[in-house]
Design a protein around this motif. Structure first.
Motif, PDB file in Angstrom:
ATOM      1  N   VAL A   1       4.739  52.312  19.234  1.00 30.72           N
ATOM      2  CA  VAL A   1       4.301  52.093  17.853  1.00 30.72           C
ATOM      3  C   VAL A   1       3.095  51.169  17.787  1.00 30.72           C
ATOM      4  CG1 VAL A   1       5.022  51.152  15.619  1.00 30.72           C
ATOM      5  CG2 VAL A   1       6.554  52.640  16.901  1.00 30.72           C
TER       6      VAL A   1
ATOM      7  N   GLY B   1       0.383  52.784  15.610  1.00 27.23           N
ATOM      8  CA  GLY B   1       0.172  52.063  14.361  1.00 27.23           C
ATOM      9  C   GLY B   1      -1.129  51.297  14.272  1.00 27.23           C
TER      10      GLY B   1
ATOM     11  N   LEU C   1       7.079  51.985  12.556  1.00 25.26           N
ATOM     12  CA  LEU C   1       5.705  52.384  12.259  1.00 25.26           C
ATOM     13  C   LEU C   1       5.266  51.852  10.895  1.00 25.26           C
ATOM     14  CD1 LEU C   1       3.180  53.948  13.141  1.00 25.26           C
ATOM     15  CD2 LEU C   1       4.128  55.956  11.977  1.00 25.26           C
TER      16      LEU C   1
ATOM     17  N   GLN D   1       4.472  48.197  11.330  1.00 23.77           N
ATOM     18  CA  GLN D   1       3.230  47.960  12.050  1.00 23.77           C
ATOM     19  C   GLN D   1       2.011  48.198  11.167  1.00 23.77           C
ATOM     20  OE1 GLN D   1       2.048  46.688  15.216  1.00 23.77           O
ATOM     21  NE2 GLN D   1       0.498  46.763  13.634  1.00 23.77           N
ATOM     22  N   VAL D   2       2.030  49.283  10.392  1.00 22.10           N
ATOM     23  CA  VAL D   2       0.898  49.568   9.508  1.00 22.10           C
ATOM     24  C   VAL D   2       0.784  48.489   8.430  1.00 22.10           C
ATOM     25  CG1 VAL D   2      -0.074  51.220   7.871  1.00 22.10           C
ATOM     26  CG2 VAL D   2       0.978  52.044   9.986  1.00 22.10           C
TER      27      VAL D   2
END
Length: 395
Positions: free
Chosen positions: A154, A158, A216, A219-220
């Protein structure tokens, strides 16, 4: 070290069906804050991270290597029960425990607990107030929902690795992951925040709910200013080593005996830096007078600063800059971190009871004046509390 007062979450029961890091990190925080966290583990093997050693609790010669150092980082403040979820008896026991539970945390693949009748839809029938937190790599919906998710994967998907490491044009350039499983840690923090919000909602309404937390997504969301630079400015941020895309000077600089970090956040700090460096004229230079100008003329300013910083030792620079009110610091290794006088003063190394005697863990960063964190319950041996929990929760 134990708190004489009940924690902020005293009376909250948490059934922890998670393993590895993200879920256990979330439930450890709840346990630190006073919740009764019961960790459900596979008989015989337990959480995967029990075997992620060396190093081992008790040392290399300890007869039972069932607790790695890794396991201890996310599993204090919990009790362990050994239950076989693949068996009908184990599933029935989990349903009985879930009926008495406030919060359940799991990180199985999407739909993985449905076959056992332990999914949210099933358990909410026996406990409508249940707060059920599912942690997965990609969430309960979307085209990637069925994929397994791991922190390293990720970090790449990400965007974090696209802005971490030296630029491709520099020696050693290329994508680089962060040195700890930061996505897992952040996911645990987001999950615990969501759980606290759901507890407040239930306090008002009596309603439980299903929480969907994805690595994810986290992370974004945590791309912060880098994401904003893209969404607002249309930029695609690139790797810049230790430099900052929006602030200059804000990076590492060489010294006579190593390196130091400068984090100059405003024009006043920059002016004082120039004075300490013996170049007050830099602050009046049109190329460097404002942060926006310094960002535009980054290369020229950084070259000038590097030519000066190598003339003094790290300690000399830090002493002079701290007196002038310019944010700066050394680059410590982890041994130096725990030897740092401020870290020592803040008691960030915490002695706790362990199955092989006293062990050390890292303190919670949460400091609550009325309901302080408790460190009374160390990382548990596998299944050590099965009979105790069944007796207490189901009697």
């Amino acid at each position: 070290m134990s708190s004489p007062k009940p924690g902020a979450l005293h009376g909250v029961k948490v059934l922890d069906l998670s393993r590895v890091l993200a879920g256990p990190w979330a439930t450890q925080m709840l346990g630190d804050l006073g919740a009764d966290v019961v960790k459900v583990e596979r008989p015989g093997t337990g959480d995967d991270t029990r075997a992620w050693g060396p190093p081992w609790v008790g040392g290399a010669d300890h007869p039972a290597h069932d607790m790695s150092a890794y396991f201890t980082c996310a599993n204090r403040s919990k009790r362990s029960v050994a239950i076989d979820l693949s068996s009908e008896d184990g599933q029935a026991l989990i349903r009985r425990l879930a009926a008495q539970t406030d919060v359940l945390v799991e990180n199985f693949k999407v739909g993985g607990l449905t076959q056992y009748g332990l999914d949210y839809a099933s358990l909410s029938q026996v406990n409508p107030g249940l707060i059920y937190c599912s942690i997965t790599g990609f969430g309960q919906t979307g085209p990637y929902a069925q994929r397994p998710g791991y922190d390293f994967l990720v970090q790449g998907m990400g965007g974090l690795m696209s802005v971490t490491g030296q630029a491709d044009t520099e020696p050693g350039g290329g994508p680089m992951k962060v040195g700890v499983a930061l996505v897992d840690v952040m996911t645990g923090l987001y999950a615990s925040n969501a759980i606290l919000a759901a507890l407040q909602h239930r306090h008002r309404t009596g309603e439980g709910q299903h929480i969907d937390v994805a690595l994810l997504d986290v992370q974004v969301a945590a791309l912060a200013n880098q994401a904003a630079n893209h969404l607002v400015g249309g930029l695609v941020p690139q790797r810049m080593g230790n430099a900052h895309p929006n602030i200059v000077p804000y990076q590492d600089f060489p010294t006579a005996d190593g390196h130091m970090i400068l984090t100059v956040g405003n024009d006043g700090q920059f002016e004082r830096l120039c004075t300490v460096a013996g170049h007050a004229e830099w602050a009046a230079d049109a190329r460097f007078r404002t942060n926006a100008a310094r960002v535009e003329h980054r290369e020229a300013l950084v070259a000038l600063l590097r030519a000066e910083t190598v003339k003094r030792t790290t300690a000399q620079w830090i002493d002079a800059l701290e007196k002038a009110g310019v944010p700066c610091g050394p680059i410590n290794d982890i041994a130096q971190v725990f030897a740092d006088p401020h870290v020592v003063a803040r008691s960030l190394r915490v002695p706790m009871p362990g199955p092989a005697g006293e062990l050390s863990t890292v303190a919670s960063p949460l400091r609550l004046s009325a309901t302080p964190v408790s460190y009374a319950l160390g990382p548990p041996a596998l299944g050590a509390h099965t009979e105790e929990v069944v007796r207490e929760w189901l009697s």
